[in-house]
Design a protein around this motif. Sequence first.
Motif, PDB file in Angstrom:
ATOM      1  N   ALA A 169     -19.906  90.600  25.442  1.00  0.00           N
ATOM      2  CA  ALA A 169     -18.893  89.709  26.263  1.00  0.00           C
ATOM      3  C   ALA A 169     -18.035  89.461  25.510  1.00  0.00           C
ATOM      4  O   ALA A 169     -17.129  88.327  26.746  1.00  0.00           O
ATOM      5  N   ASP A 170     -17.360  89.320  24.192  1.00  0.00           N
ATOM      6  CA  ASP A 170     -15.634  89.241  23.757  1.00  0.00           C
ATOM      7  C   ASP A 170     -14.520  90.001  24.611  1.00  0.00           C
ATOM      8  O   ASP A 170     -13.619  89.180  25.403  1.00  0.00           O
ATOM      9  N   ASN A 219     -17.236  80.185  29.134  1.00  0.00           N
ATOM     10  CA  ASN A 219     -18.137  81.757  28.273  1.00  0.00           C
ATOM     11  C   ASN A 219     -17.641  82.537  29.138  1.00  0.00           C
ATOM     12  O   ASN A 219     -18.111  83.009  29.957  1.00  0.00           O
ATOM     13  N   ALA A 264     -14.831  89.287  28.606  1.00  0.00           N
ATOM     14  CA  ALA A 264     -14.430  88.014  28.507  1.00  0.00           C
ATOM     15  C   ALA A 264     -11.626  88.126  27.943  1.00  0.00           C
ATOM     16  O   ALA A 264     -11.749  87.600  28.629  1.00  0.00           O
ATOM     17  N   ASP A 303     -23.250  89.502  22.429  1.00  0.00           N
ATOM     18  CA  ASP A 303     -21.914  88.984  21.398  1.00  0.00           C
ATOM     19  C   ASP A 303     -20.303  89.262  21.939  1.00  0.00           C
ATOM     20  O   ASP A 303     -19.675  89.401  22.283  1.00  0.00           O
ATOM     21  N   GLY A 342     -16.720  85.443  29.791  1.00  0.00           N
ATOM     22  CA  GLY A 342     -17.303  86.564  29.006  1.00  0.00           C
ATOM     23  C   GLY A 342     -19.086  86.840  29.933  1.00  0.00           C
ATOM     24  O   GLY A 342     -19.149  88.297  30.550  1.00  0.00           O
ATOM     25  N   PHE A 343     -19.566  86.289  29.098  1.00  0.00           N
ATOM     26  CA  PHE A 343     -20.880  85.938  30.164  1.00  0.00           C
ATOM     27  C   PHE A 343     -20.356  85.676  31.642  1.00  0.00           C
ATOM     28  O   PHE A 343     -21.599  86.237  32.623  1.00  0.00           O
ATOM     29  N   VAL A 371     -26.639  91.522  27.700  1.00  0.00           N
ATOM     30  CA  VAL A 371     -25.654  90.748  28.686  1.00  0.00           C
ATOM     31  C   VAL A 371     -26.008  89.327  29.531  1.00  0.00           C
ATOM     32  O   VAL A 371     -25.831  87.742  29.008  1.00  0.00           O
ATOM     33  N   GLY A 394     -26.799  85.768  28.639  1.00  0.00           N
ATOM     34  CA  GLY A 394     -25.309  83.961  29.412  1.00  0.00           C
ATOM     35  C   GLY A 394     -26.050  83.419  30.329  1.00  0.00           C
ATOM     36  O   GLY A 394     -26.246  82.258  30.043  1.00  0.00           O
TER      37      GLY A 394
END
Length: 230
Positions: free
Chosen positions: A18-19, A98, A22, A15, A100-101, A59, A63
């Motif tokens: 991914a953040d 989402n 993003a 996570d 980032g994903f 990731v 996702g």
Amino acid sequence: MTETATSDTRVRLIDAAADLIAAAPGEDFSLRAVCDAVGVKMPTLYHFFGSKQGLIDAVVERGFDLYLGEKSAMEASGDPIQDIRAGWDAHVAFGLANPGFYTLMYGKVRPGHSPEAQSRASEILLSLTTRAADHGRLAVTPEQAAAHVLVANIGVTLRQIVMAAADPDLSAAVREGTLAAITGTGAQPRTPLAAAIEVAAANPDVLGKAETQLLVEWLTTLGEGTSSAG
């Protein structure tokens, strides 16, 4: 004191990555920044993923798990074209929620490489275009239709992520243009039967979902019977 490696830590690392992605789509990210965000040391990250590419792959996998979890919860309308339309909107919504994903799932391209998890989503789309072909609703092959829809859907979603703003009018326009292209309805008028199916499937709350699905099935069967009789 040694760090305790837990599955929760693994999810938090994914996570965090991914953040970071993003926050700066398309740019590289630091493994150290990922570790700092979770409060662990580098050996813990390597314990779970082995390398930076291993983390990226995780990731992507997570996702697709999230994306497919949302898609599996969607109810079928009974009309494959309407289900493709609903799937398009869900795809865009997931990307915007989402980024980032999504930018790793569909935006980070390596020539000759397609994430294994990506095939799961593609199979769902192909099953819908195959159903549409079986009902005589396509002007192209199911494979061509699925590829056309996927490419256009990804393009619209990435564009809106880059612009950092949702543009439902743009998405709807490209969606309807894509559907017109694969069904051939842009080049010739729809038959009254096809129009009735579209209206019913697009407005399930008028008759109720169960009743609408049954009506669509009846109209589709009627169309198939009429075609074979002709």
